[in-house]
Motif scaffolding. Structure first.
Motif, PDB file in Angstrom:
ATOM      1  N   UNK A  26     -23.087   5.794 -37.465  1.00 49.29           N
ATOM      2  CA  UNK A  26     -23.755   5.777 -38.768  1.00 49.29           C
ATOM      3  C   UNK A  26     -23.360   4.510 -39.529  1.00 49.29           C
ATOM      4  N   UNK A  27     -24.294   3.956 -40.246  1.00 48.62           N
ATOM      5  CA  UNK A  27     -24.041   2.707 -40.979  1.00 48.62           C
ATOM      6  C   UNK A  27     -22.858   2.850 -41.934  1.00 48.62           C
ATOM      7  N   UNK A  28     -22.714   4.038 -42.552  1.00 51.17           N
ATOM      8  CA  UNK A  28     -21.608   4.260 -43.491  1.00 51.17           C
ATOM      9  C   UNK A  28     -20.257   4.339 -42.795  1.00 51.17           C
ATOM     10  N   UNK A  29     -20.233   4.516 -41.475  1.00 51.74           N
ATOM     11  CA  UNK A  29     -18.971   4.632 -40.752  1.00 51.74           C
ATOM     12  C   UNK A  29     -18.404   3.271 -40.370  1.00 51.74           C
ATOM     13  N   UNK A  30     -19.234   2.255 -40.302  1.00 50.63           N
ATOM     14  CA  UNK A  30     -18.797   0.940 -39.835  1.00 50.63           C
ATOM     15  C   UNK A  30     -17.582   0.384 -40.580  1.00 50.63           C
ATOM     16  N   UNK A  31     -17.516   0.516 -41.905  1.00 48.69           N
ATOM     17  CA  UNK A  31     -16.350  -0.022 -42.614  1.00 48.69           C
ATOM     18  C   UNK A  31     -15.017   0.640 -42.222  1.00 48.69           C
ATOM     19  N   UNK A  32     -15.073   1.819 -41.640  1.00 45.68           N
ATOM     20  CA  UNK A  32     -13.857   2.553 -41.281  1.00 45.68           C
ATOM     21  C   UNK A  32     -13.362   2.238 -39.873  1.00 45.68           C
ATOM     22  N   UNK A  33     -14.211   1.672 -39.041  1.00 45.04           N
ATOM     23  CA  UNK A  33     -13.874   1.506 -37.624  1.00 45.04           C
ATOM     24  C   UNK A  33     -12.645   0.643 -37.410  1.00 45.04           C
ATOM     25  N   UNK A  34     -12.517  -0.448 -38.145  1.00 50.21           N
ATOM     26  CA  UNK A  34     -11.354  -1.321 -37.954  1.00 50.21           C
ATOM     27  C   UNK A  34     -10.062  -0.606 -38.336  1.00 50.21           C
ATOM     28  N   UNK A  82      -9.307   5.405 -28.379  1.00 55.07           N
ATOM     29  CA  UNK A  82      -9.367   3.953 -28.493  1.00 55.07           C
ATOM     30  C   UNK A  82     -10.569   3.387 -27.733  1.00 55.07           C
ATOM     31  N   UNK A  83     -10.874   3.951 -26.577  1.00 55.05           N
ATOM     32  CA  UNK A  83     -12.015   3.499 -25.792  1.00 55.05           C
ATOM     33  C   UNK A  83     -13.317   3.729 -26.550  1.00 55.05           C
ATOM     34  N   UNK A  84     -13.443   4.897 -27.167  1.00 56.09           N
ATOM     35  CA  UNK A  84     -14.646   5.212 -27.943  1.00 56.09           C
ATOM     36  C   UNK A  84     -14.770   4.249 -29.120  1.00 56.09           C
ATOM     37  N   UNK A  85     -13.671   4.017 -29.826  1.00 56.71           N
ATOM     38  CA  UNK A  85     -13.725   3.103 -30.970  1.00 56.71           C
ATOM     39  C   UNK A  85     -14.056   1.678 -30.541  1.00 56.71           C
ATOM     40  N   UNK A  86     -13.468   1.222 -29.440  1.00 54.03           N
ATOM     41  CA  UNK A  86     -13.761  -0.116 -28.954  1.00 54.03           C
ATOM     42  C   UNK A  86     -15.252  -0.262 -28.660  1.00 54.03           C
ATOM     43  N   UNK A  87     -15.828   0.736 -28.007  1.00 56.18           N
ATOM     44  CA  UNK A  87     -17.261   0.688 -27.686  1.00 56.18           C
ATOM     45  C   UNK A  87     -18.090   0.643 -28.962  1.00 56.18           C
ATOM     46  N   UNK A  88     -17.710   1.423 -29.963  1.00 59.18           N
ATOM     47  CA  UNK A  88     -18.466   1.432 -31.216  1.00 59.18           C
ATOM     48  C   UNK A  88     -18.334   0.098 -31.938  1.00 59.18           C
ATOM     49  N   UNK A  89     -17.147  -0.468 -31.932  1.00 59.80           N
ATOM     50  CA  UNK A  89     -16.941  -1.758 -32.604  1.00 59.80           C
ATOM     51  C   UNK A  89     -17.716  -2.863 -31.893  1.00 59.80           C
ATOM     52  N   UNK A  90     -17.764  -2.816 -30.569  1.00 60.21           N
ATOM     53  CA  UNK A  90     -18.473  -3.844 -29.798  1.00 60.21           C
ATOM     54  C   UNK A  90     -19.986  -3.717 -29.897  1.00 60.21           C
ATOM     55  N   UNK A  91     -20.473  -2.496 -30.115  1.00 60.95           N
ATOM     56  CA  UNK A  91     -21.911  -2.272 -30.221  1.00 60.95           C
ATOM     57  C   UNK A  91     -22.420  -2.451 -31.640  1.00 60.95           C
ATOM     58  N   UNK A  92     -21.542  -2.706 -32.561  1.00 61.01           N
ATOM     59  CA  UNK A  92     -21.969  -2.818 -33.943  1.00 61.01           C
ATOM     60  C   UNK A  92     -21.965  -4.217 -34.368  1.00 61.01           C
TER      61      UNK A  92
END
Length: 92
Positions: A26-34, A82-92
């Motif tokens: 979700x677009x609102x989740x992006x700021x939290x990923x890092x 960590x794998x899930x977060x890495x994938x989300x960060x790389x796809x965003x």
């Protein structure tokens, strides 16, 4: 007087978190990923839980993603988290 208990069949098993990269972020989740990634790197489970609660509370659309990540953390599957977060960060 014995009662046999069987493991759940795969069809009956509770849903597991989606494979890395398959969850739409979700677009609102992006700021939290890092922040979530950094907390995972240091293994700060309570910090992760608090950040996930904040993420879901501030934007209800983030709840499905927060629930997925919460399940991984609750089961101490930090490597998969960590794998899930890495994938989300790389796809965003």
């Amino acid at each position: 007087g014995l009662e046999w208990l069987y493991e759940q069949d795969a069809a009956e098993a509770p849903a597991t978190p989606a494979a890395p990269g398959t969850t739409a972020v979700p677009e609102h989740a992006r700021p939290y990923l890092d922040d979530l990634y950094q907390l995972g790197r240091i293994g700060h489970v309570r910090g992760i839980q608090a950040k996930l609660e904040q993420m879901a509370a501030e934007h209800p659309a983030n709840e499905p993603l927060a629930a997925q990540l919460r399940a991984l953390v609750a089961n101490f599957e930090i490597k998969r988290y960590m794998t899930v977060l890495e994938a989300m960060r790389n796809n965003g």
